[in-house]
Design an enzyme around this catalytic site. Structure first.
Site, mmCIF file in Angstrom:
data_model
loop_
_atom_site.group_PDB
_atom_site.id
_atom_site.type_symbol
_atom_site.label_atom_id
_atom_site.label_comp_id
_atom_site.label_asym_id
_atom_site.label_seq_id
_atom_site.Cartn_x
_atom_site.Cartn_y
_atom_site.Cartn_z
ATOM 1 N N CYS A 44 0.832 -1.207 0.000
ATOM 2 C CA CYS A 44 0.000 0.000 0.000
ATOM 3 C C CYS A 44 0.865 1.254 0.000
ATOM 4 C CB CYS A 44 -0.919 0.015 1.223
ATOM 5 S SG CYS A 44 -2.134 -1.317 1.261
ATOM 6 N N ASP A 74 21.819 10.283 25.033
ATOM 7 C CA ASP A 74 21.791 11.668 25.493
ATOM 8 C C ASP A 74 22.365 11.679 26.910
ATOM 9 O OD1 ASP A 74 20.982 14.455 25.759
ATOM 10 O OD2 ASP A 74 19.368 13.690 27.027
ATOM 11 N N ASP A 126 15.663 11.744 26.214
ATOM 12 C CA ASP A 126 14.478 12.067 27.005
ATOM 13 C C ASP A 126 13.915 13.461 26.770
ATOM 14 O OD1 ASP A 126 16.609 13.513 28.360
ATOM 15 O OD2 ASP A 126 15.192 13.736 30.022
ATOM 16 N N ASP A 136 15.907 15.950 21.939
ATOM 17 C CA ASP A 136 16.231 14.605 21.447
ATOM 18 C C ASP A 136 15.155 14.065 20.512
ATOM 19 O OD1 ASP A 136 18.514 14.466 23.156
ATOM 20 O OD2 ASP A 136 17.193 13.945 24.824
#
Length: 729
Positions: free
Chosen positions: A48, A448, A628, A632
């Site tokens: 699809c 991070d 977090d 990020d």
């Protein structure tokens, strides 16, 4: 790898993104291109995606088209003269219903409604199949003539409306494909169901011994079960771009001729003067005209501590004004702000991820035409051999049923469900249907810093260096401030049993600290330059009593639980570890050395993180991003697979594939191992399905399996696949 540390002359690293955002916006306007978003609810597989993208890109003046399978939407870059209605007509011509995207109507309730609809159809099919099976048992037990015919007609009365209702999703998608001369996985499913029903009605009308209504219902039930399992793995996936858009401030206070007026942010223009009160979020990118305060820009840059703000400094949309009122002159509004540009980056990254071809899609690519050819050849061969349409039709139906993709359809959802349950018990929520397959391929892990490897909150580390009087004065000053360092000092002093001193005329000076009078002397707690300290510490606060400065209160960001264990286990597992942060070089270097991470990058903007991950991907690396913050989000969406803690910002959790429900990072290596094991089980299930077809198909083609036996064999293969998936536990 070489260590990378980037330096910026700007006092506001996040604001360096503003000129780039402005340039991109100006370029888009110059090229006179428009971005059109369409909702395409009929998209449900890789075929699809290819069909929709190919149709859209073939339309004149369309530059590019991307389809997000999870969200069932298409994002189109086209000339300004192209309208959404033009593209809706294009998709209608290839069999896909489409609507211009209205963000207000895209909510979780629609996804819940689809899930409830599938579950209801599944329940109806299950209830009906059990009743028809009971009637079939009576026939198998020896019912003859009129009694047998009566049970068959009762079965037909139950089966026909049930199949029409429960099988609707398959009928709709199959008809859409056939109407536009295409094949998909639903076409052989519908053919098998229709042939089973037609054959059964024919046998019943001729007082035949065998009817296969139970086979048709069982087929629908198992197929709906597989589709519902697949739906549940997608149910919690939402758009991170929408979450970012939710951070945009809806109204702002514009100042005109000294008077404040509340206006919608969409009505603001470049050059407007805007008042941002303490606690408010910046509605635009701009420059500070009046006021002093501190800004929390951790969402954008990952900086642990608030940044001092004064006239002449630039600010970005999404930053939070902490302490004092600020007058801002807008330099970028609406779609030109850095926050909106970040949302665009995330949307592009999400679309790219949705093009990932799962193992099920790869296995099913040639399935539909193969089944059609095999069934057609069986029908033709038996008709030429017997010249009996009834026999040929029975055998063709048996071939379609016995090769029905139940086992293939359950191969992935069954394992994914089992693996997701195992990870959930370990504190990890898997959100995306293909996350485990992608996790199994990971060879590089990007972390991070602030809020991910570290707790993201400062902690006082030299409380014992001060006498009780100094601590009591410091506590009296710190407890009237909401500054993160003041809060940390207050918590540490109170836990140590310190009582606040009797400090009079307490006052917080925005951007500097707090002050008061103690025994008639001026006391101050705050920035080094304000209290008279000679050395400025980025993670220290200083106390002065009557002009005499004490030793600085030193703070550090503590490691998150399990950080050391996770990094060590990943390294031992042969994974490359990279640390990318928007924090200062000194802070990032110290953490990298503590964890033994050789490859690190500091002062990185959100675009830098996303670009770094894109560069690694272009080198053939499969990147797991763990982050977090808002800064990020684009990187999380751009990574091959991503994880965020439950404490992360909503936008970061939404952009990630997996959420850590607890604060411990140690389950991350285990998640990779589980994903690799799950991928192995999926491949085993495909082998089981293949072996089943190798054994069963010749029997059906040879006429040794009636449609009922074929349905039972199909059910057995599905059960086998499900039991194999449970071995993952």
């Amino acid at each position: 790898m070489a260590t990378v540390a980037r330096a910026h002359l700007s006092a506001c690293p996040a604001c360096d993104a503003v000129p780039a955002a402005q340039a991109l916006a100006d370029h888009a306007q110059t090229e006179q291109e428009a971005r059109i978003a369409l909702s395409v609810p009929g998209v449900h597989c890789a075929a699809c995606i290819a069909t929709v993208e190919r149709a859209l890109e073939a339309y004149p003046n369309v530059t590019s088209a991307r389809v997000n399978l999870t969200l069932k939407r298409a994002s189109v870059e086209a000339g300004a003269e192209i309208t959404a209605s033009d593209l809706v007509s294009v998709l209608a011509a290839v069999g896909y219903e489409a609507h211009e995207l209205d963000a207000g109507t895209l909510s979780a309730t629609q996804n819940d409604k689809a899930g409830r609809d599938l579950l209801m159809r599944l329940a109806v099919a299950g209830f009906a199949s059990m009743n028809v099976m009971l009637l079939s048992v009576s026939v198998w037990s020896g019912a003859e003539a009129a009694t047998r015919d009566l049970f068959h007609w009762i079965s037909a009365a139950i089966a026909l409306p049930t199949i029409l209702f429960s099988g609707k999703p398959f009928f709709v998608h199959a008809w859409s494909a056939l109407k536009h001369r295409r094949l998909n996985m639903d076409v052989p499913i519908v053919l098998a169901i229709v042939l089973a029903v037609v054959t059964s009605l024919w046998e019943t009308s001729l007082s035949g011994e065998h009817a296969y209504f139970d086979a048709a219902l069982t087929l629908v039930f198992f197929l709906l079960g597989g589709r519902y399992l697949d739906h549940r793995t997608r149910a919690v996936a939402r758009s991170a771009a929408e979450e970012l858009a939710a951070l945009e401030v809806p109204r702002a206070f514009r100042v005109v001729n000294g008077r404040e007026e509340s206006v919608a942010v969409r009505d603001l223009q470049v050059g407007d003067v805007i008042l941002v009160r303490p606690g408010g979020r910046m509605p635009v990118d701009g420059e500070i005209l009046e006021g002093q305060s501190e800004l929390d820009r951790s969402l954008l840059t990952g900086e642990t501590l608030p940044v001092f703000a004064e006239p002449g400094q630039t600010v970005s949309a999404g930053e939070v004004n902490l302490t004092g009122p600020l007058m801002i002159r807008a330099s970028a509004v609406g779609e030109q702000t850095s926050l909106h540009r970040m949302a665009d980056l995330v949307a592009v990254a999400e679309s790219g991820r949705s093009n990932y071809t799962s193992l099920a899609d790869k296995a099913a690519k040639l399935y539909a035409p193969g089944v059609h050819i095999l069934s057609a050849l069986s029908f033709v061969g038996w008709y030429l051999y017997t010249f009996d349409v009834r026999t040929a039709l029975n055998i063709a139906a048996a071939v379609l049923i016995i090769t029905c993709p139940c086992a293939l359809g359950l191969a992935v959802p069954a394992v994914t469900t089992a693996a997701s349950g195992r990870l959930f018990r370990k504190g990890m929520l898997v959100k995306h249907s293909t996350a485990l397959e992608r996790m199994a391929q990971v060879d590089t892990v990007v972390f991070d810093k602030t809020g991910t490897l570290t707790a993201g909150t400062p902690k006082l580390i030299n409380l014992d260096a001060f006498d009780s009087e100094t601590l009591s004065i410091a506590l009296a000053l710190s407890r009237v401030s909401a500054h993160p360092l003041s809060v940390a000092l207050t918590q540490a002093a109170q836990m140590a049993g310190v009582e606040p001193a009797a400090v009079q005329k307490l006052q917080e000076v925005p951007g500097y600290g707090t002050q008061g009078l103690y025994n008639g002397d001026l006391v101050r707690l705050g920035r080094a330059s304000w209290v008279g300290a000679s050395n400025e510490g980025s993670t220290a606060a200083y106390l002065s009593i009557a002009g005499k400065v004490s030793e600085g209160f030193v703070f550090e960001d503590s490691l998150r639980a399990g950080a050391e264990e996770a990094v060590m286990a990943l390294r031992e597992g042969g994974k490359d570890i990279v640390l990318i942060s928007g924090d200062s070089s000194d802070a990032v270097r110290a953490l990298a050395e503590k964890l033994g991470i050789a490859n690190w990058e500091a002062e990185a903007l959100p675009e830098d993180k996303a670009n770094r991950i894109q560069a690694l991907s272009e080198k053939g690396r499969y990147v797991l991003m763990v982050g977090d913050g808002l800064n990020d989000t684009a990187a999380l969406a751009a990574a091959h697979v991503s994880i965020s803690p439950a404490s992360a910002l909503d936008a970061a959790r939404v952009a990630s594939d997996i959420v850590l429900l607890g604060g411990d990072l140690s389950p991350i290596p285990m998640a990779i191992e589980t994903a690799q094991s799950a991928t192995g089980r999926i491949r085993e299930n495909f082998r089981i399905a293949t072996i089943y077809n190798i054994v069963a198909v010749p029997l059906a083609v040879a006429g040794l399996a009636t449609p009922l036996i074929a349905a039972l064999a199909m059910s057995l293969s599905s059960i086998t696949v499900s039991l194999n998936a449970l071995r993952l536990r």
